[in-house]
Design an enzyme around this catalytic site. Structure first.
Site, short mmCIF file in Angstrom:
data_model
loop_
_atom_site.label_atom_id
_atom_site.label_comp_id
_atom_site.label_asym_id
_atom_site.label_seq_id
_atom_site.Cartn_x
_atom_site.Cartn_y
_atom_site.Cartn_z
N CYS A 100 0.82 -1.21 0.00
CA CYS A 100 0.00 0.00 0.00
C CYS A 100 0.85 1.26 0.00
CB CYS A 100 -0.94 0.00 1.20
SG CYS A 100 -0.12 -0.13 2.80
N ASN A 101 2.10 1.17 0.45
CA ASN A 101 2.94 2.36 0.56
C ASN A 101 4.13 2.39 -0.39
OD1 ASN A 101 1.68 3.99 2.55
ND2 ASN A 101 2.29 2.51 4.10
N GLU A 151 8.51 -1.47 11.79
CA GLU A 151 7.36 -2.39 11.65
C GLU A 151 7.81 -3.68 10.96
OE1 GLU A 151 5.62 -3.28 8.77
OE2 GLU A 151 6.43 -1.95 7.24
N GLY A 210 -17.08 4.50 19.71
CA GLY A 210 -16.68 5.08 18.44
C GLY A 210 -16.45 3.98 17.42
N GLY A 237 -14.67 4.87 14.19
CA GLY A 237 -13.83 5.45 13.15
C GLY A 237 -12.51 4.74 12.99
N ALA A 243 -10.60 3.96 16.27
CA ALA A 243 -11.26 2.86 16.98
C ALA A 243 -10.93 1.52 16.33
CB ALA A 243 -12.76 3.08 17.01
#
Length: 446
Positions: free
Chosen positions: A50-51, A114, A189, A191, A194
């Site tokens: 994705c990056n 990571e 929440g 979003g 969360a």
């Protein structure tokens, strides 16, 4: 033979362009086949996350290799070549090797250290290997990279410290209450923050999770995704009574959890302690709840201090890993340089062995009555003489492998010993740089 990497990442292009320059999972096999059929490219691996999108290639020439990798990307993604040039970072030789080691250890990631990228590179390499687009060089390079990354994470704590607010919230919960398997957890929440907290909670063993949100559909979708349950906002107080940990992250402009509410709830909890973690901005939880006994309330500023301290520790660990990388680059470059020397040493040894065999045949003809014991003694001493004579030349040949002028010096070496034809014969009989699909397959667990 040269190693080249052409990279598109969060540093070189914005997300709108990175989206266009991403290989779908279903297309990578076809892309590898197209890549390896480009001029100048001998081996290839494609990494697409994705990056970042990165193409690693072994090329016969630096300039043509770089050109054809970029040309391939332009054609594959239907993006003009000038855009590709401006959006890519190109590294060659030692810098390309260093880049791979830096990426796979997580030192080039948005989140320093990571570990997900290790698995992504490993899978990309194994796919390329199964498709027959890797060979002698990349089988060695990527094996070294995977081993290095595993060692880096095992010998440092770079990936063990939380460096996001959502992850820090979960780590703080574990520090206060220990294992999360039997804890009742309430998420207020639905979003992005969360969801990140939920991911980390489930990854830490939490199973009893309740999700509350003003929009019930969002709460139910999130709860279903992570094996939790959804309750309505009207049931908030009941959920607070039952919970051990509350993580709140809504977009409300007013407090969701107030001091009077918590005073009543704590009475019903029969003085059982409660951890409140507020990762919302503006805050969801009235800071005055800190005045209530047995409530442990933390907000984003408290977590930011933890994140900053952890990031500093990761950066210290990164310096240790950079030292590991530098040593591994030197080791791999030494191995690469030796590839050109091995045929020369092999040819020299084979010539010496032929001379020994010819001499033994002559001795047998002239001294047919030699006993088997005498023949073995003579043969043993001849081998000893040959090894002593070859010791210094072979040592010198290995020294040449590290020279900037090694091609010329090796050619001179071959001419001195009259082994040029033998060296070419050995090179011609070696396996191709790119292996077939039935060739040796690297086992990353070894």
């Amino acid at each position: 033979m040269h190693i080249v990497v052409v990279s598109v990442n969060h540093k070189t292009a914005d997300v709108s362009l990175r989206e266009k320059l991403t290989f779908s999972e279903s297309s990578i096999q076809q892309a590898l086949s197209a890549l390896i059929n480009q001029k100048s490219i001998l081996e290839g691996v494609i990494l697409s996350t994705c990056n970042r999108t990165e193409i690693y290639a072994v090329t016969d020439q630096v300039h043509t290799g770089r050109y054809y990798v970029k040309s391939f990307m332009s054609e594959w993604f239907d993006v003009d070549i000038e855009t590709i040039k401006s959006a890519t970072d190109v590294k060659v030789g030692n810098e390309a090797i260093h880049h791979l080691f830096k990426v796979i250890t997580g030192l080039d990631s948005i989140v320093l250290g990571e570990t997900q990228i290790l698995g992504q590179i490993r899978d990309s390499f194994l796919l390329a290997q199964s498709e027959g687009t890797t060979g002698t060089v990349f089988n060695k390079l990527f094996k070294d990279a995977i081993t290095l990354a595993k060692r880096a994470h095992a010998e440092t704590d770079i990936s063990s410290k939380a460096v996001s607010v959502s992850y820090a919230a979960v780590e703080l919960s574990k520090k206060i209450l220990g294992k999360l398997e039997n804890k009742k957890i309430l998420i207020v929440g639905a979003g992005e923050m969360a969801e990140l907290a939920l991911q980390n909670l489930v990854g830490s063993g939490a199973t009893d999770i309740t999700v509350i949100n003003r929009t019930a559909e969002k709460a139910k979708s999130l709860a279903d995704q992570y094996g939790g349950r959804q309750v309505s906002l009207q049931e908030l107080q009941c959920a607070l009574i039952e919970s051990d940990i509350v993580i709140s992250s809504t977009s409300s402009q007013e407090f969701i959890i107030t001091k009077p509410m918590m005073q009543d709830i704590m009475k019903l909890r029969k003085n059982k302690s409660l951890v409140l973690i507020d990762i919302a901005v503006p805050r969801d939880i009235d800071p005055e709840v800190n005045d209530i006994d047995l409530i442990f309330n933390y907000d984003v500023d408290d977590l930011k201090g933890l994140v900053d301290a952890n990031l500093a520790e990761r950066e210290r660990a990164a310096q240790v890993i950079y030292t590991m990388i530098d040593k591994q680059v030197i080791s791999f470059v030494d191995w690469i340089n030796m590839l050109g020397v091995v045929p020369v040493i092999t040819a020299l040894r084979e010539k010496a062995l032929r001379i020994q065999a010819t001499t033994m045949d002559s001795i047998d003809r002239k001294m047919p009555n030699l006993s088997e014991r005498d023949r073995k003694v003579i043969s043993k001493h001849m081998k000893s003489i040959i090894n002593q004579i070859l010791k210094d030349p072979i040592s010198q040949a290995k020294e040449v492998s590290g020279s900037e002028n090694r091609a010329e010096e090796l050619q001179f070496f071959q001419e001195i010993f009259n082994i040029t034809n033998e060296v070419e014969s050995i090179k011609n009989n070696e396996p191709e740089v790119r292996r077939s699909k039935n060739s040796f397959v690297f086992n990353p667990e070894q």
